[in-house]
Design a protein around this motif. Sequence first.
Motif: not given
Length: 191
Positions: A101-103, A126-133
Amino acid sequence: LHLDTPDNDQINDILNKGTSMHNKIEKQWLDSGFAIDVEQPVKDDINNISGIYDARIHDKTAPGGEAIVDIKTINQKGFDEVVKTGQGKDVNVRQLNFYLGQLGMKKGYLHYVNRDTNQRYTVTVKFDKDLLQDTINNVNAARDEVRGMLERNEISRGDLYAPIDRYRILADVAPYSEEFKNMETILSRSN
């Protein structure tokens, strides 16, 4: 709070072996040209969260041609679990997802290495926006919990420092205090 700092030789041996395995793998990847770089910092200034990814690699299957790999050395039981499920451990997935997410990257890998047999197994993440939040929310909840402990005097600000740092501070400001003597005793026992 450093309450879970390793305090026995077996755990220290495990950590040292894991670090050695990381270094060896990273060097092999760099020497072969597989890795672009290793051990690079990643920081979220807004949420004051940082980490260090293990390797950024060339990956033709990833958008942008690059991906992040985080190496995880684990015991036989943990390795068998990862292989059986085909999924990374939640805490590892969250860490890698933060880096992605940061990169601004969409894909990464968890490269598991069995400490006992040196077997390897790689999981795609795979990047997961909800998991990051959700991860950021967890970090903020933990910070709130620590703040509450400070307010209720369950811990002191000094508890937020590692023992060696408390020792150094006390050596500077109160070298003849009882606290300094206690910290010196604690550190001498940990060797």
